[in-house]
Design a protein around this motif. Sequence first.
Motif, PDB file in Angstrom:
ATOM      1  N   SER A  57      -3.031  28.802  -8.965  1.00  0.00           N
ATOM      2  CA  SER A  57      -3.325  29.273 -10.316  1.00  0.00           C
ATOM      3  C   SER A  57      -4.619  30.082 -10.394  1.00  0.00           C
ATOM      4  O   SER A  57      -4.800  30.888 -11.293  1.00  0.00           O
ATOM      5  CB  SER A  57      -3.418  28.081 -11.276  1.00  0.00           C
ATOM      6  OG  SER A  57      -4.467  27.224 -10.865  1.00  0.00           O
ATOM      7  N   TRP A  58      -5.495  29.913  -9.451  1.00  0.00           N
ATOM      8  CA  TRP A  58      -6.820  30.510  -9.513  1.00  0.00           C
ATOM      9  C   TRP A  58      -7.011  31.722  -8.616  1.00  0.00           C
ATOM     10  O   TRP A  58      -7.985  32.459  -8.738  1.00  0.00           O
ATOM     11  CB  TRP A  58      -7.870  29.467  -9.129  1.00  0.00           C
ATOM     12  CG  TRP A  58      -7.554  28.786  -7.825  1.00  0.00           C
ATOM     13  CD1 TRP A  58      -6.820  27.644  -7.658  1.00  0.00           C
ATOM     14  CD2 TRP A  58      -7.902  29.233  -6.521  1.00  0.00           C
ATOM     15  NE1 TRP A  58      -6.704  27.337  -6.330  1.00  0.00           N
ATOM     16  CE2 TRP A  58      -7.370  28.308  -5.604  1.00  0.00           C
ATOM     17  CE3 TRP A  58      -8.626  30.318  -6.030  1.00  0.00           C
ATOM     18  CZ2 TRP A  58      -7.523  28.439  -4.232  1.00  0.00           C
ATOM     19  CZ3 TRP A  58      -8.784  30.447  -4.661  1.00  0.00           C
ATOM     20  CH2 TRP A  58      -8.232  29.504  -3.779  1.00  0.00           C
ATOM     21  N   GLU A  87      -5.509  34.765  -8.100  1.00  0.00           N
ATOM     22  CA  GLU A  87      -5.525  36.133  -8.630  1.00  0.00           C
ATOM     23  C   GLU A  87      -6.797  36.389  -9.439  1.00  0.00           C
ATOM     24  O   GLU A  87      -7.364  37.479  -9.387  1.00  0.00           O
ATOM     25  CB  GLU A  87      -4.289  36.379  -9.478  1.00  0.00           C
ATOM     26  CG  GLU A  87      -3.015  36.426  -8.656  1.00  0.00           C
ATOM     27  CD  GLU A  87      -1.776  36.553  -9.501  1.00  0.00           C
ATOM     28  OE1 GLU A  87      -1.835  37.203 -10.566  1.00  0.00           O
ATOM     29  OE2 GLU A  87      -0.730  36.002  -9.092  1.00  0.00           O
ATOM     30  N   GLU A  88      -7.228  35.386 -10.142  1.00  0.00           N
ATOM     31  CA  GLU A  88      -8.447  35.529 -10.938  1.00  0.00           C
ATOM     32  C   GLU A  88      -9.664  35.720 -10.030  1.00  0.00           C
ATOM     33  O   GLU A  88     -10.493  36.604 -10.266  1.00  0.00           O
ATOM     34  CB  GLU A  88      -8.626  34.291 -11.819  1.00  0.00           C
ATOM     35  CG  GLU A  88      -9.689  34.429 -12.866  1.00  0.00           C
ATOM     36  CD  GLU A  88      -9.695  33.230 -13.791  1.00  0.00           C
ATOM     37  OE1 GLU A  88     -10.590  32.381 -13.618  1.00  0.00           O
ATOM     38  OE2 GLU A  88      -8.821  33.147 -14.678  1.00  0.00           O
ATOM     39  N   LEU A  89      -9.769  34.927  -8.980  1.00  0.00           N
ATOM     40  CA  LEU A  89     -10.890  35.057  -8.056  1.00  0.00           C
ATOM     41  C   LEU A  89     -10.860  36.418  -7.359  1.00  0.00           C
ATOM     42  O   LEU A  89     -11.902  37.076  -7.230  1.00  0.00           O
ATOM     43  CB  LEU A  89     -10.890  33.927  -7.021  1.00  0.00           C
ATOM     44  CG  LEU A  89     -12.019  33.962  -5.999  1.00  0.00           C
ATOM     45  CD1 LEU A  89     -13.387  33.895  -6.684  1.00  0.00           C
ATOM     46  CD2 LEU A  89     -11.872  32.818  -5.001  1.00  0.00           C
ATOM     47  N   ARG A 130      -9.582  39.163  -8.485  1.00  0.00           N
ATOM     48  CA  ARG A 130      -9.935  40.169  -9.497  1.00  0.00           C
ATOM     49  C   ARG A 130     -11.444  40.220  -9.710  1.00  0.00           C
ATOM     50  O   ARG A 130     -12.044  41.291  -9.761  1.00  0.00           O
ATOM     51  CB  ARG A 130      -9.225  39.860 -10.816  1.00  0.00           C
ATOM     52  CG  ARG A 130      -9.441  40.893 -11.884  1.00  0.00           C
ATOM     53  CD  ARG A 130      -8.713  40.571 -13.193  1.00  0.00           C
ATOM     54  NE  ARG A 130      -7.406  39.984 -13.007  1.00  0.00           N
ATOM     55  CZ  ARG A 130      -7.069  38.748 -13.431  1.00  0.00           C
ATOM     56  NH1 ARG A 130      -7.940  37.993 -14.066  1.00  0.00           N
ATOM     57  NH2 ARG A 130      -5.855  38.292 -13.227  1.00  0.00           N
ATOM     58  N   TYR A 131     -12.079  39.058  -9.811  1.00  0.00           N
ATOM     59  CA  TYR A 131     -13.523  39.021 -10.035  1.00  0.00           C
ATOM     60  C   TYR A 131     -14.288  39.525  -8.809  1.00  0.00           C
ATOM     61  O   TYR A 131     -15.316  40.193  -8.940  1.00  0.00           O
ATOM     62  CB  TYR A 131     -13.985  37.630 -10.447  1.00  0.00           C
ATOM     63  CG  TYR A 131     -13.397  37.183 -11.764  1.00  0.00           C
ATOM     64  CD1 TYR A 131     -12.949  38.099 -12.712  1.00  0.00           C
ATOM     65  CD2 TYR A 131     -13.277  35.850 -12.074  1.00  0.00           C
ATOM     66  CE1 TYR A 131     -12.413  37.692 -13.914  1.00  0.00           C
ATOM     67  CE2 TYR A 131     -12.739  35.427 -13.292  1.00  0.00           C
ATOM     68  CZ  TYR A 131     -12.305  36.354 -14.203  1.00  0.00           C
ATOM     69  OH  TYR A 131     -11.770  35.960 -15.397  1.00  0.00           O
ATOM     70  N   SER A 140     -13.683  31.596 -17.827  1.00  0.00           N
ATOM     71  CA  SER A 140     -12.427  32.195 -17.371  1.00  0.00           C
ATOM     72  C   SER A 140     -11.319  31.140 -17.424  1.00  0.00           C
ATOM     73  O   SER A 140     -11.578  29.942 -17.295  1.00  0.00           O
ATOM     74  CB  SER A 140     -12.590  32.739 -15.954  1.00  0.00           C
ATOM     75  OG  SER A 140     -12.809  31.692 -15.039  1.00  0.00           O
ATOM     76  N   PRO A 141     -10.067  31.579 -17.596  1.00  0.00           N
ATOM     77  CA  PRO A 141      -8.972  30.620 -17.788  1.00  0.00           C
ATOM     78  C   PRO A 141      -8.705  29.681 -16.614  1.00  0.00           C
ATOM     79  O   PRO A 141      -8.569  28.474 -16.807  1.00  0.00           O
ATOM     80  CB  PRO A 141      -7.749  31.506 -18.026  1.00  0.00           C
ATOM     81  CG  PRO A 141      -8.251  32.862 -18.313  1.00  0.00           C
ATOM     82  CD  PRO A 141      -9.632  32.957 -17.766  1.00  0.00           C
ATOM     83  N   ALA A 142      -8.655  30.203 -15.396  1.00  0.00           N
ATOM     84  CA  ALA A 142      -8.260  29.364 -14.259  1.00  0.00           C
ATOM     85  C   ALA A 142      -9.449  28.729 -13.542  1.00  0.00           C
ATOM     86  O   ALA A 142      -9.406  27.551 -13.202  1.00  0.00           O
ATOM     87  CB  ALA A 142      -7.435  30.188 -13.268  1.00  0.00           C
ATOM     88  N   MET A 155     -17.854  33.586 -18.229  1.00  0.00           N
ATOM     89  CA  MET A 155     -17.516  35.008 -18.218  1.00  0.00           C
ATOM     90  C   MET A 155     -18.767  35.885 -18.158  1.00  0.00           C
ATOM     91  O   MET A 155     -18.707  37.018 -17.683  1.00  0.00           O
ATOM     92  CB  MET A 155     -16.669  35.370 -19.438  1.00  0.00           C
ATOM     93  CG  MET A 155     -15.247  34.840 -19.355  1.00  0.00           C
ATOM     94  SD  MET A 155     -14.365  35.347 -17.861  1.00  0.00           S
ATOM     95  CE  MET A 155     -14.161  37.096 -18.154  1.00  0.00           C
ATOM     96  N   VAL A 170     -19.271  36.939 -14.637  1.00  0.00           N
ATOM     97  CA  VAL A 170     -18.373  38.029 -14.244  1.00  0.00           C
ATOM     98  C   VAL A 170     -18.922  39.350 -14.779  1.00  0.00           C
ATOM     99  O   VAL A 170     -18.980  40.354 -14.065  1.00  0.00           O
ATOM    100  CB  VAL A 170     -16.938  37.780 -14.763  1.00  0.00           C
ATOM    101  CG1 VAL A 170     -16.040  38.959 -14.449  1.00  0.00           C
ATOM    102  CG2 VAL A 170     -16.376  36.488 -14.186  1.00  0.00           C
TER     103      VAL A 170
END
Length: 179
Positions: A42-43, A45-47, A49-50, A120-122, A127, A130
């Motif tokens: 779950s995490w 793609e977010e990592l 991206r950041y 952040s969501p995940a 934020m 980021v």
Amino acid sequence: MKVIRWIDKYLEESLLLVLGSVMTVITALQVFMRHVMNSSLSWSEELARYCFIWLVYIGISYGVKMQRHIKVDALLHFLKDRQKIYLSLIANLIFLAFSIFIVIYGYDISRQLLGWGQTSPALHIPMGIVYLATPVGFAITSIRLIQQIILQILTLLGKRDFDVKTEQDFALEQEEEIS
């Protein structure tokens, strides 16, 4: 003093290497999890991206350091050495003013987000951290621009040697290295 020299020489390269490696490994891990394990993280793609966001802003500084930032160098082909330095100096001063503007307003936005406590969501990372990529990247860019401006001024005064390079110059250097 050795630490400062190392940071001056390798800061951007080290950060870009770490961020690019983390982004690549996390993305590969996510692909493996989805297609082999039929499950996803779950995490990841977010990592990734950041890391990419931070990589872009640190990359701007690296581009300035290596004189490879985006520029139109068609005019440079028609100018002599001192004229090239003058034009580059003016461009760097304008870029420095822009960078300082981005640092100030980017920091304000990051500070507001940190104050609001948005995460952040995940990953549940604040934020504001980021969003700090922008002012941090442009702060390092400002330092690199100041370094170049000082070298250009010293060159104009006859105390240093600074070469304004065009993309054609970089291509010719690369060709010579290959040969």
